[in-house]
Write a protein that holds these residues in place. Sequence first.
Motif, PDB file in Angstrom:
ATOM      1  N   GLU A  11     -44.175  14.156  18.511  1.00  0.00           N
ATOM      2  CA  GLU A  11     -43.757  15.551  18.284  1.00  0.00           C
ATOM      3  C   GLU A  11     -43.857  15.917  16.805  1.00  0.00           C
ATOM      4  N   ILE A  12     -43.479  14.986  15.945  1.00  0.00           N
ATOM      5  CA  ILE A  12     -43.600  15.215  14.497  1.00  0.00           C
ATOM      6  C   ILE A  12     -45.066  15.409  14.129  1.00  0.00           C
ATOM      7  N   VAL A  13     -45.923  14.540  14.635  1.00  0.00           N
ATOM      8  CA  VAL A  13     -47.356  14.629  14.342  1.00  0.00           C
ATOM      9  C   VAL A  13     -47.925  15.945  14.861  1.00  0.00           C
ATOM     10  N   ASP A  14     -47.530  16.351  16.059  1.00  0.00           N
ATOM     11  CA  ASP A  14     -48.018  17.618  16.621  1.00  0.00           C
ATOM     12  C   ASP A  14     -47.655  18.799  15.722  1.00  0.00           C
ATOM     13  N   ARG A  15     -46.448  18.815  15.203  1.00  0.00           N
ATOM     14  CA  ARG A  15     -46.027  19.920  14.330  1.00  0.00           C
ATOM     15  C   ARG A  15     -46.765  19.897  12.994  1.00  0.00           C
ATOM     16  N   LEU A  16     -46.950  18.701  12.447  1.00  0.00           N
ATOM     17  CA  LEU A  16     -47.695  18.585  11.186  1.00  0.00           C
ATOM     18  C   LEU A  16     -49.168  18.939  11.387  1.00  0.00           C
ATOM     19  N   ALA A  17     -49.710  18.652  12.575  1.00  0.00           N
ATOM     20  CA  ALA A  17     -51.111  18.976  12.856  1.00  0.00           C
ATOM     21  C   ALA A  17     -51.330  20.483  12.861  1.00  0.00           C
ATOM     22  N   ALA A  20     -49.368  21.269   8.113  1.00  0.00           N
ATOM     23  CA  ALA A  20     -48.848  20.110   7.371  1.00  0.00           C
ATOM     24  C   ALA A  20     -47.824  20.504   6.318  1.00  0.00           C
ATOM     25  N   ARG A  21     -47.700  21.813   6.056  1.00  0.00           N
ATOM     26  CA  ARG A  21     -46.716  22.278   5.071  1.00  0.00           C
ATOM     27  C   ARG A  21     -45.353  22.534   5.706  1.00  0.00           C
ATOM     28  N   THR A  22     -45.248  22.356   7.025  1.00  0.00           N
ATOM     29  CA  THR A  22     -43.967  22.545   7.685  1.00  0.00           C
ATOM     30  C   THR A  22     -42.943  21.590   7.076  1.00  0.00           C
ATOM     31  N   SER A  23     -41.787  22.118   6.736  1.00  0.00           N
ATOM     32  CA  SER A  23     -40.771  21.283   6.081  1.00  0.00           C
ATOM     33  C   SER A  23     -40.164  20.293   7.063  1.00  0.00           C
ATOM     34  N   ASN A  24     -39.709  19.180   6.503  1.00  0.00           N
ATOM     35  CA  ASN A  24     -39.026  18.179   7.319  1.00  0.00           C
ATOM     36  C   ASN A  24     -37.796  18.777   7.990  1.00  0.00           C
ATOM     37  N   GLN A  50     -50.817   5.182  10.291  1.00  0.00           N
ATOM     38  CA  GLN A  50     -50.937   5.836  11.585  1.00  0.00           C
ATOM     39  C   GLN A  50     -51.260   7.319  11.411  1.00  0.00           C
ATOM     40  N   ILE A  51     -50.837   7.885  10.287  1.00  0.00           N
ATOM     41  CA  ILE A  51     -51.166   9.272   9.954  1.00  0.00           C
ATOM     42  C   ILE A  51     -51.534   9.354   8.487  1.00  0.00           C
ATOM     43  N   ARG A  52     -52.237  10.420   8.149  1.00  0.00           N
ATOM     44  CA  ARG A  52     -52.532  10.749   6.761  1.00  0.00           C
ATOM     45  C   ARG A  52     -52.427  12.264   6.666  1.00  0.00           C
ATOM     46  N   ILE A  53     -51.621  12.740   5.764  1.00  0.00           N
ATOM     47  CA  ILE A  53     -51.448  14.177   5.593  1.00  0.00           C
ATOM     48  C   ILE A  53     -52.406  14.624   4.506  1.00  0.00           C
ATOM     49  N   THR A  54     -53.287  15.573   4.863  1.00  0.00           N
ATOM     50  CA  THR A  54     -54.331  15.995   3.951  1.00  0.00           C
ATOM     51  C   THR A  54     -54.750  17.426   4.257  1.00  0.00           C
ATOM     52  N   ALA A  55     -55.429  18.040   3.320  1.00  0.00           N
ATOM     53  CA  ALA A  55     -56.006  19.370   3.550  1.00  0.00           C
ATOM     54  C   ALA A  55     -57.334  19.202   4.269  1.00  0.00           C
ATOM     55  N   VAL A  56     -57.642  20.141   5.140  1.00  0.00           N
ATOM     56  CA  VAL A  56     -58.882  20.106   5.894  1.00  0.00           C
ATOM     57  C   VAL A  56     -59.662  21.375   5.588  1.00  0.00           C
ATOM     58  N   THR A  57     -60.937  21.211   5.238  1.00  0.00           N
ATOM     59  CA  THR A  57     -61.754  22.387   4.971  1.00  0.00           C
ATOM     60  C   THR A  57     -62.077  23.093   6.278  1.00  0.00           C
ATOM     61  N   ASN A  58     -62.179  24.391   6.203  1.00  0.00           N
ATOM     62  CA  ASN A  58     -62.509  25.200   7.359  1.00  0.00           C
ATOM     63  C   ASN A  58     -64.012  25.452   7.325  1.00  0.00           C
ATOM     64  N   ILE A  59     -64.764  24.772   8.203  1.00  0.00           N
ATOM     65  CA  ILE A  59     -66.219  24.880   8.150  1.00  0.00           C
ATOM     66  C   ILE A  59     -66.708  26.289   8.446  1.00  0.00           C
ATOM     67  N   ASP A  60     -65.902  27.102   9.091  1.00  0.00           N
ATOM     68  CA  ASP A  60     -66.294  28.484   9.359  1.00  0.00           C
ATOM     69  C   ASP A  60     -66.439  29.291   8.071  1.00  0.00           C
ATOM     70  N   ARG A  61     -65.807  28.848   6.993  1.00  0.00           N
ATOM     71  CA  ARG A  61     -65.824  29.582   5.729  1.00  0.00           C
ATOM     72  C   ARG A  61     -66.973  29.195   4.814  1.00  0.00           C
ATOM     73  N   PHE A  62     -67.725  28.138   5.169  1.00  0.00           N
ATOM     74  CA  PHE A  62     -68.842  27.704   4.344  1.00  0.00           C
ATOM     75  C   PHE A  62     -70.076  28.500   4.724  1.00  0.00           C
ATOM     76  N   GLN A  63     -70.515  29.384   3.831  1.00  0.00           N
ATOM     77  CA  GLN A  63     -71.671  30.211   4.136  1.00  0.00           C
ATOM     78  C   GLN A  63     -72.977  29.551   3.713  1.00  0.00           C
ATOM     79  N   SER A  64     -72.922  28.620   2.807  1.00  0.00           N
ATOM     80  CA  SER A  64     -74.158  27.992   2.333  1.00  0.00           C
ATOM     81  C   SER A  64     -74.255  26.536   2.770  1.00  0.00           C
TER      82      SER A  64
END
Length: 154
Positions: A11-17, A20-24, A50-64
């Motif tokens: 449940e914690i992982v689902d919320r962070l997914a 990831a900025r959701t507070s504890n 088991q988890i790694r909290i990181t930023a994910v790029t949004n491929i929809d925003r890459f125009q080039s």
Amino acid sequence: MTRKLDAVDREIVDRLALDARTSNSQIAEDLGVSEGTVRARIKRMEAEKQIRITAVTNIDRFQSATLAYIWIEAERTDQARGIAEVLSGIPELGFVGVMLGRSDILAITMVKNTEHLAQFVHNRISCIPGVRSTESTLGVNFVKHDYRMARIVS
């Protein structure tokens, strides 16, 4: 020793997914547990890799840039894992997996255009000992891209 994830961990992982900025404290309130429980579980899951909290790029925003799928055949099937290990050291590759079916290995990267893809495959992949052949495909229209696809399903 790595502990198996229980229902609260998932449940914690689902919320962070979702964010990831959701507070504890918000997660704790949602789950009916203490903030310390959430903090300790996140810390444990990170420490056990088991988890790694990181930023994910949004491929929809890459125009080039275009997502490129590179299918790789090994000279011998027993070489696939070693080749995949070499590929995993190439920073431009965002995914490397030993596959069952069409090819031995799939590698995924972002490229600027077909010329960039051809140079990358020729200079960085085809020259790896044990690589017999490669086949590349480019993503052209992503109907759905769920960056959370790696979340835990069981």
